[in-house]
Design a protein around this motif. Structure first.
Motif, mmCIF file in Angstrom:
data_model
loop_
_atom_site.group_PDB
_atom_site.id
_atom_site.type_symbol
_atom_site.label_atom_id
_atom_site.label_comp_id
_atom_site.label_asym_id
_atom_site.label_seq_id
_atom_site.Cartn_x
_atom_site.Cartn_y
_atom_site.Cartn_z
ATOM 1 N N LEU A 115 0.842 -1.194 0.000
ATOM 2 C CA LEU A 115 0.000 0.000 0.000
ATOM 3 C C LEU A 115 0.878 1.245 0.000
ATOM 4 C CD1 LEU A 115 -3.142 0.622 0.295
ATOM 5 C CD2 LEU A 115 -2.604 1.182 2.664
ATOM 6 N N THR A 116 0.506 2.233 -0.793
ATOM 7 C CA THR A 116 1.249 3.486 -0.840
ATOM 8 C C THR A 116 0.349 4.635 -0.405
ATOM 9 O OG1 THR A 116 0.655 4.070 -3.119
ATOM 10 C CG2 THR A 116 2.532 2.567 -2.818
ATOM 11 N N ALA A 117 0.962 5.784 -0.172
ATOM 12 C CA ALA A 117 0.196 6.957 0.252
ATOM 13 C C ALA A 117 -0.829 7.369 -0.799
ATOM 14 C CB ALA A 117 1.151 8.110 0.551
ATOM 15 N N ALA A 118 -0.540 7.081 -2.068
ATOM 16 C CA ALA A 118 -1.466 7.470 -3.140
ATOM 17 C C ALA A 118 -2.695 6.567 -3.192
ATOM 18 C CB ALA A 118 -0.741 7.422 -4.482
ATOM 19 N N GLY A 136 4.120 7.464 4.959
ATOM 20 C CA GLY A 136 2.949 8.328 4.884
ATOM 21 C C GLY A 136 3.361 9.777 4.645
ATOM 22 N N LEU A 137 2.385 10.635 4.404
ATOM 23 C CA LEU A 137 2.657 12.061 4.181
ATOM 24 C C LEU A 137 2.710 12.784 5.524
ATOM 25 C CD1 LEU A 137 0.289 12.722 1.135
ATOM 26 C CD2 LEU A 137 2.695 12.013 1.144
ATOM 27 N N PRO A 138 3.719 13.631 5.755
ATOM 28 C CA PRO A 138 3.874 14.302 7.054
ATOM 29 C C PRO A 138 2.633 15.067 7.497
ATOM 30 C CG PRO A 138 5.835 14.609 5.703
ATOM 31 C CD PRO A 138 4.813 13.977 4.821
ATOM 32 N N GLU A 139 1.928 15.656 6.527
ATOM 33 C CA GLU A 139 0.758 16.450 6.911
ATOM 34 C C GLU A 139 -0.364 15.595 7.490
ATOM 35 O OE1 GLU A 139 0.760 16.251 2.284
ATOM 36 O OE2 GLU A 139 2.205 16.462 3.926
ATOM 37 N N TRP A 140 -0.344 14.297 7.205
ATOM 38 C CA TRP A 140 -1.354 13.421 7.793
ATOM 39 C C TRP A 140 -1.280 13.449 9.311
ATOM 40 C CZ3 TRP A 140 -0.794 8.232 4.576
ATOM 41 C CH2 TRP A 140 -1.260 8.454 3.276
ATOM 42 N N ALA A 141 -0.078 13.479 9.853
ATOM 43 C CA ALA A 141 0.071 13.455 11.310
ATOM 44 C C ALA A 141 -0.574 14.681 11.933
ATOM 45 C CB ALA A 141 1.542 13.379 11.689
ATOM 46 N N ARG A 142 -0.436 15.825 11.290
ATOM 47 C CA ARG A 142 -1.042 17.050 11.835
ATOM 48 C C ARG A 142 -2.554 16.924 11.871
ATOM 49 N NH1 ARG A 142 2.925 18.994 8.130
ATOM 50 N NH2 ARG A 142 4.757 19.820 9.243
ATOM 51 N N THR A 143 -3.116 16.350 10.815
ATOM 52 C CA THR A 143 -4.566 16.197 10.757
ATOM 53 C C THR A 143 -5.061 15.144 11.749
ATOM 54 O OG1 THR A 143 -4.547 16.787 8.414
ATOM 55 C CG2 THR A 143 -6.498 15.645 9.239
ATOM 56 N N PRO A 189 7.074 6.990 14.481
ATOM 57 C CA PRO A 189 8.340 7.732 14.532
ATOM 58 C C PRO A 189 8.287 8.985 13.672
ATOM 59 C CG PRO A 189 8.523 5.909 12.986
ATOM 60 C CD PRO A 189 7.156 5.805 13.610
ATOM 61 N N GLY A 190 9.145 9.938 13.999
ATOM 62 C CA GLY A 190 9.334 11.109 13.152
ATOM 63 C C GLY A 190 8.142 12.028 13.033
ATOM 64 N N LEU A 191 7.324 12.130 14.064
ATOM 65 C CA LEU A 191 6.162 13.017 13.992
ATOM 66 C C LEU A 191 6.601 14.470 13.911
ATOM 67 C CD1 LEU A 191 3.842 11.384 16.696
ATOM 68 C CD2 LEU A 191 3.591 11.251 14.206
ATOM 69 N N ALA A 192 5.859 15.246 13.163
ATOM 70 C CA ALA A 192 6.131 16.681 13.082
ATOM 71 C C ALA A 192 5.984 17.294 14.479
ATOM 72 C CB ALA A 192 5.158 17.339 12.108
#
Length: 534
Positions: free
Chosen positions: A83-86, A106-113, A130-133
């Motif tokens: 599975l990919t982000a797209a 995943g896309l970094p902006e997903w974590a913010r949402t 890991p690696g959350l904004a």
């Protein structure tokens, strides 16, 4: 869903067109609850979809179709790597989005949402990624749900966030952060000593009970969530103890702070301390005389203890400590020889043997004591001369240990069997170079040697003649049914076996003819039609 279809879904040789047909059938069955004359879906359907999701040959369209089937399937695809982000919308498949973030795909902006997602379970899962904004991590650190904050404390890789959570007013958050190696050493030291740290204001005990309270170890309440030993008199005593224990097990904790608990009354704290590898020798020496055997054993196995203490333990310690000492990676050879003669270590490769030089191995393999030679024989990269000498050893235990060593000839393997009989059969069968003819002879031994059959069933050189006796063994039969060397008539007969797991293993066999695969799928697709398997 038919168990045979589950086997096909896991079959690496299933042709792409049949994979597509199987996928269509599975998704169609998942979409309808109406009776169709087919077998009920239930567990087999879940297994089938899971096996399909695990395949590495799916097209993008097939991956997306499976991801659309169910959230948990999408999560599985994310962790499998297909599975990919797209392929997903995080608003529709938030758990799959979190799984991709967990895999750093995943896309970094997903974590913010997702950090403000209404469902706390989603935020809890996100907190371990890991690696959350920074802004997403900050939002989770201030989450109103304590479980979310605890999960972030356990897993955050941000030093700044970890340091802040080490001062959190809730003791449960501090307990979680004490595990985390991202916490700065000074903050971990404070969790042990309390210096410079404001007292915690609450814990899981006083959140739900009037204090003072001590949890009944035989608590009759089936819904009780308090841990065994939980207690609070306003000082959150049991959680503070757990904080210290976890901080002692954290390699980022400064050794001087850890050593301050060398005389702690708690056996659990001393045990955790004995497993650390950065303490002064005098601390280990003190713990080596601890009244608790487990603490002494942890010291004995600790690679940080020096030779002086090693020799003292070898001379004075009880059997269990000596057995732990045998696993010390820098054990002097003379001590190892002494321990091997007096202590049972089991059929394992000891760290000191794994690190031995070629000269060491020659010396040890020439020992007069079979127990020493047996330790050497467990190593799988021996010099040819040492290996060959051990294969001719008069002691069966030594030969049994060296028998799985790669590079042995058929003549050497047969010689072992001739000299030592069934005592070495299983380990000879485990040799990666054992020829099919020898495996066949071992499989036909009467009475059967069960461990031999289990080794043969998964051996790449096994012949069909060797595999047939394996089908009579309860633990070997499924591996034998899935073995590509199994003769076609035998394999086809297993498809109708009353043991569904055995039949499923046969359906997963890559040697199953494509025509039979197609027929099995057609049987399900056309209910009421029966055909012989051929």
């Amino acid at each position: 869903m038919n168990h045979l279809l589950c086997g096909l879904a896991a079959n690496p040789a299933l042709p792409a067109p049949l994979t597509g047909r199987l996928l269509d059938l599975a998704l169609e069955a998942a979409e309808t609850d109406a009776p169709t004359g087919r077998e009920p879906s239930g567990d087999h359907l879940d297994e089938l979809i899971g096996d399909l999701a695990d395949r590495s040959d799916l097209s993008r369209a097939q991956v997306r179709a499976l991801a659309a089937h169910h959230e948990h399937t999408a999560v599985r695809l994310a962790y499998v790597g297909t599975l990919t982000a797209a392929d997903i919308d995080p608003a529709v498949r938030p758990l799959a989005a979190v799984a991709l973030l967990d895999e750093r795909r995943g896309l970094p902006e997903w974590a913010r949402t997702l950090s403000s997602f209404p469902d706390p379970h989603i935020r809890w899962k996100l907190a371990s990624c890991p690696g959350l904004a920074p802004d997403a991590a900050d939002a989770l650190a201030a989450d109103p749900d304590l479980d979310v904050v605890v999960e972030l404390a356990l897993w955050t890789d941000s030093t700044a966030v970890a340091a802040r959570l080490a001062r959190h007013p809730h003791a449960e958050v501090r307990r979680a952060v004490a595990y985390n190696e991202a916490v700065p050493p000074a903050a971990l030291a404070a969790l042990i000593t309390g210096d410079g740290l404001p007292p915690a204001t609450s814990c899981l005990v006083c959140d739900v009970k009037d204090v003072p309270f001590v949890h009944d170890p035989y608590c009759p309440d089936p819904d009780c969530v308090l841990r065994a030993g939980a207690a609070c008199d306003g000082s959150h005593a049991s959680t503070v103890h757990e904080i210290r224990e976890q901080a002692l097990r954290n390699p980022s904790t400064p050794p001087e702070a850890a050593a301050s608990l060398a005389d702690a009354p708690s056996m659990l704290l001393r045990w955790a301390l004995a497993e650390r590898s950065d303490l002064p020798q005098e601390v280990y020496a003190r713990l080596a005389h601890d009244p608790i055997p487990g603490v002494r054993e942890a010291v004995a196995e600790n690679p940080a203890i020096g030779e002086e203490l090693v020799r003292a333990l070898a001379a004075e310690a009880a059997h269990e400590e000596r057995r732990s000492l045998a696993h010390h990676p820098r054990l002097p050879l003379d001590v190892l020889v002494t321990l091997a003669r007096t202590t049972r270590t089991g059929p394992v490769l000891l760290p000191r043997i794994a690190a031995a030089t070629a000269e060491d191995l020659v010396e040890l393999a020439g020992s007069a004591h079979a127990s020493v030679r047996m330790l050497v024989a467990e190593r799988r990269d021996l010099p040819d001369g040492v290996r060959d000498a051990l294969t001719a050893d008069p002691d069966a235990a030594v030969v049994k240990a060296v028998a799985p060593h790669p590079g042995l000839s058929e003549e050497q393997l047969r010689g072992m069997v001739a000299r030592h009989g069934v005592a070495v059969h299983a380990r000879v069968a485990a040799n990666p170079d054992a020829p099919g003819s020898l495996l066949t002879e071992l499989a036909r031994h009467e009475p059967p040697v069960r461990r031999v059959l289990r080794e043969i069933a998964r051996h790449p050189n096994a012949t069909s003649e060797a595999l047939v006796p394996c089908l009579a063994d309860r633990r070997a039969r499924r591996d034998a049914a899935a073995h590509p060397a199994l003769a076609e008539p035998v394999l086809l007969g297993l498809l109708d076996d009353a043991d569904e797991e055995l039949a499923e293993a046969a359906a997963a066999n890559p040697s199953l003819p494509h025509a039979v695969m197609e027929d099995l799928i057609r049987r399900y697709a056309e209910p009421g039609v029966t055909r012989p398997v051929s």
